[in-house]
Design a protein around this motif. Sequence first.
Motif, PDB file in Angstrom:
ATOM      1  N   GLU A 254     -12.291  50.146  11.475  1.00  0.00           N
ATOM      2  CA  GLU A 254     -12.903  51.006  10.467  1.00  0.00           C
ATOM      3  C   GLU A 254     -13.574  50.260   9.337  1.00  0.00           C
ATOM      4  O   GLU A 254     -14.260  50.863   8.532  1.00  0.00           O
ATOM      5  CB  GLU A 254     -11.829  51.924   9.861  1.00  0.00           C
ATOM      6  CG  GLU A 254     -11.166  52.824  10.860  1.00  0.00           C
ATOM      7  CD  GLU A 254     -10.010  53.589  10.255  1.00  0.00           C
ATOM      8  OE1 GLU A 254      -9.862  53.561   9.024  1.00  0.00           O
ATOM      9  OE2 GLU A 254      -9.251  54.206  11.013  1.00  0.00           O
ATOM     10  N   HIS A 255     -13.328  48.963   9.228  1.00  0.00           N
ATOM     11  CA  HIS A 255     -13.823  48.180   8.097  1.00  0.00           C
ATOM     12  C   HIS A 255     -13.400  48.823   6.788  1.00  0.00           C
ATOM     13  O   HIS A 255     -14.196  49.052   5.889  1.00  0.00           O
ATOM     14  CB  HIS A 255     -15.351  48.017   8.145  1.00  0.00           C
ATOM     15  CG  HIS A 255     -15.807  47.241   9.329  1.00  0.00           C
ATOM     16  ND1 HIS A 255     -15.551  45.917   9.470  1.00  0.00           N
ATOM     17  CD2 HIS A 255     -16.500  47.623  10.430  1.00  0.00           C
ATOM     18  CE1 HIS A 255     -16.062  45.491  10.624  1.00  0.00           C
ATOM     19  NE2 HIS A 255     -16.640  46.512  11.208  1.00  0.00           N
ATOM     20  N   CYS A 256     -12.132  49.131   6.711  1.00  0.00           N
ATOM     21  CA  CYS A 256     -11.635  49.789   5.505  1.00  0.00           C
ATOM     22  C   CYS A 256     -11.679  48.853   4.319  1.00  0.00           C
ATOM     23  O   CYS A 256     -11.505  47.650   4.453  1.00  0.00           O
ATOM     24  CB  CYS A 256     -10.207  50.285   5.716  1.00  0.00           C
ATOM     25  SG  CYS A 256      -8.944  49.009   5.583  1.00  0.00           S
ATOM     26  N   VAL A 257     -11.997  49.393   3.181  1.00  0.00           N
ATOM     27  CA  VAL A 257     -11.989  48.629   1.945  1.00  0.00           C
ATOM     28  C   VAL A 257     -10.920  49.247   1.073  1.00  0.00           C
ATOM     29  O   VAL A 257     -11.021  50.391   0.664  1.00  0.00           O
ATOM     30  CB  VAL A 257     -13.366  48.675   1.238  1.00  0.00           C
ATOM     31  CG1 VAL A 257     -13.318  47.892  -0.053  1.00  0.00           C
ATOM     32  CG2 VAL A 257     -14.442  48.165   2.156  1.00  0.00           C
ATOM     33  N   CYS A 258      -9.880  48.459   0.877  1.00  0.00           N
ATOM     34  CA  CYS A 258      -8.739  48.998   0.121  1.00  0.00           C
ATOM     35  C   CYS A 258      -8.932  48.799  -1.376  1.00  0.00           C
ATOM     36  O   CYS A 258      -9.527  47.887  -1.816  1.00  0.00           O
ATOM     37  CB  CYS A 258      -7.452  48.332   0.565  1.00  0.00           C
ATOM     38  SG  CYS A 258      -7.188  48.504   2.348  1.00  0.00           S
TER      39      CYS A 258
ATOM     40  N   GLN B 297      -6.703  48.010  12.118  1.00  0.00           N
ATOM     41  CA  GLN B 297      -7.364  49.088  11.386  1.00  0.00           C
ATOM     42  C   GLN B 297      -8.630  48.561  10.714  1.00  0.00           C
ATOM     43  O   GLN B 297      -9.668  49.206  10.744  1.00  0.00           O
ATOM     44  CB  GLN B 297      -6.429  49.677  10.333  1.00  0.00           C
ATOM     45  CG  GLN B 297      -7.063  50.784   9.518  1.00  0.00           C
ATOM     46  CD  GLN B 297      -6.142  51.291   8.426  1.00  0.00           C
ATOM     47  OE1 GLN B 297      -5.056  50.765   8.244  1.00  0.00           O
ATOM     48  NE2 GLN B 297      -6.585  52.296   7.709  1.00  0.00           N
ATOM     49  N   HIS B 298      -8.536  47.358  10.147  1.00  0.00           N
ATOM     50  CA  HIS B 298      -9.710  46.793   9.465  1.00  0.00           C
ATOM     51  C   HIS B 298     -10.831  46.519  10.453  1.00  0.00           C
ATOM     52  O   HIS B 298     -11.990  46.765  10.180  1.00  0.00           O
ATOM     53  CB  HIS B 298      -9.353  45.513   8.707  1.00  0.00           C
ATOM     54  CG  HIS B 298     -10.507  45.035   7.895  1.00  0.00           C
ATOM     55  ND1 HIS B 298     -11.487  44.246   8.431  1.00  0.00           N
ATOM     56  CD2 HIS B 298     -10.862  45.274   6.614  1.00  0.00           C
ATOM     57  CE1 HIS B 298     -12.401  44.004   7.509  1.00  0.00           C
ATOM     58  NE2 HIS B 298     -12.044  44.611   6.398  1.00  0.00           N
ATOM     59  N   ASN B 299     -10.481  46.024  11.635  1.00  0.00           N
ATOM     60  CA  ASN B 299     -11.514  45.734  12.641  1.00  0.00           C
ATOM     61  C   ASN B 299     -12.174  47.008  13.149  1.00  0.00           C
ATOM     62  O   ASN B 299     -13.348  47.018  13.475  1.00  0.00           O
ATOM     63  CB  ASN B 299     -10.924  44.955  13.818  1.00  0.00           C
ATOM     64  CG  ASN B 299     -10.617  43.511  13.428  1.00  0.00           C
ATOM     65  OD1 ASN B 299     -11.174  42.988  12.481  1.00  0.00           O
ATOM     66  ND2 ASN B 299      -9.720  42.892  14.169  1.00  0.00           N
TER      67      ASN B 299
ATOM     68  N   LEU C  73      -8.585  38.909   5.055  1.00  0.00           N
ATOM     69  CA  LEU C  73      -8.288  38.902   6.493  1.00  0.00           C
ATOM     70  C   LEU C  73      -7.779  37.543   6.959  1.00  0.00           C
ATOM     71  O   LEU C  73      -6.862  37.474   7.775  1.00  0.00           O
ATOM     72  CB  LEU C  73      -9.530  39.302   7.289  1.00  0.00           C
ATOM     73  CG  LEU C  73      -9.990  40.745   7.111  1.00  0.00           C
ATOM     74  CD1 LEU C  73     -11.297  40.982   7.861  1.00  0.00           C
ATOM     75  CD2 LEU C  73      -8.918  41.705   7.594  1.00  0.00           C
TER      76      LEU C  73
ATOM     77  N   VAL D 133      -2.591  46.481  10.347  1.00  0.00           N
ATOM     78  CA  VAL D 133      -3.563  46.368   9.254  1.00  0.00           C
ATOM     79  C   VAL D 133      -4.825  45.669   9.752  1.00  0.00           C
ATOM     80  O   VAL D 133      -5.947  46.121   9.491  1.00  0.00           O
ATOM     81  CB  VAL D 133      -2.962  45.627   8.039  1.00  0.00           C
ATOM     82  CG1 VAL D 133      -4.033  45.294   7.021  1.00  0.00           C
ATOM     83  CG2 VAL D 133      -1.864  46.462   7.404  1.00  0.00           C
ATOM     84  N   LEU D 134      -4.652  44.574  10.484  1.00  0.00           N
ATOM     85  CA  LEU D 134      -5.813  43.849  11.003  1.00  0.00           C
ATOM     86  C   LEU D 134      -6.591  44.693  12.013  1.00  0.00           C
ATOM     87  O   LEU D 134      -7.822  44.694  12.004  1.00  0.00           O
ATOM     88  CB  LEU D 134      -5.370  42.525  11.633  1.00  0.00           C
ATOM     89  CG  LEU D 134      -4.873  41.474  10.646  1.00  0.00           C
ATOM     90  CD1 LEU D 134      -4.166  40.340  11.375  1.00  0.00           C
ATOM     91  CD2 LEU D 134      -6.013  40.930   9.810  1.00  0.00           C
TER      92      LEU D 134
ATOM     93  N   VAL E  87     -13.059  40.315   1.211  1.00  0.00           N
ATOM     94  CA  VAL E  87     -12.491  40.950   2.405  1.00  0.00           C
ATOM     95  C   VAL E  87     -12.209  39.894   3.460  1.00  0.00           C
ATOM     96  O   VAL E  87     -11.158  39.909   4.099  1.00  0.00           O
ATOM     97  CB  VAL E  87     -13.449  42.040   2.953  1.00  0.00           C
ATOM     98  CG1 VAL E  87     -12.955  42.593   4.272  1.00  0.00           C
ATOM     99  CG2 VAL E  87     -13.631  43.149   1.934  1.00  0.00           C
TER     100      VAL E  87
END
Length: 189
Positions: free
Chosen positions: A185-189, A181-183, A116, A178-179, A112
Amino acid sequence: MKSAVKLHPYIYNLLIEKDFDEFGAVHLRDALLKITDEYADVTEARKFVHRQLLRLEALGFVHKIENSGGRSRNVYKKTESFHSTTFVPRKLPKNSRLVAIPEKVTPPVSEVDLFLVDLMKEKVVHEAKLAVILSEIEEYQSLMERFPSRKRCFMDLYLQAKNQSAALLGRVAALSKVLGQHNNEHCVC
């Protein structure tokens, strides 16, 4: 049979292994700084060397050769007692006063994190390209205003640059989302 005299491992390295025979404190300090990164600064290394030399002098293993010149740089020389004694390196004490420079430990990098980092690099590249294209657009606009009779020559280039800027702006916006959203929710795609 005499027991072996324990020396600090760094002093052992310099005086026994590297066989310094006649040396100044500065010379010894500089050699010490070359064999270890354990000292945060030159002053700490100088103090350490000075303490070790005083100990060795008190034990009769080195003696000071007084300098008759104007400067008071003392030179030390190993004595006969030094040459007839067996030395061994001692272990560093746990409560050593040495200020160690912390090693840079790199934590393991997850997939991950790599993902990023790659996205951030890509975003930076697109932002740089976008900045160049926007300057190009400004220049085409300036040329068309300064040379209205040649406006047709610049129009195709201007329109290409505008389309290119729109595409780059879309990429930057997508990567930012995308960045972001990751920060959040810490989404794991």
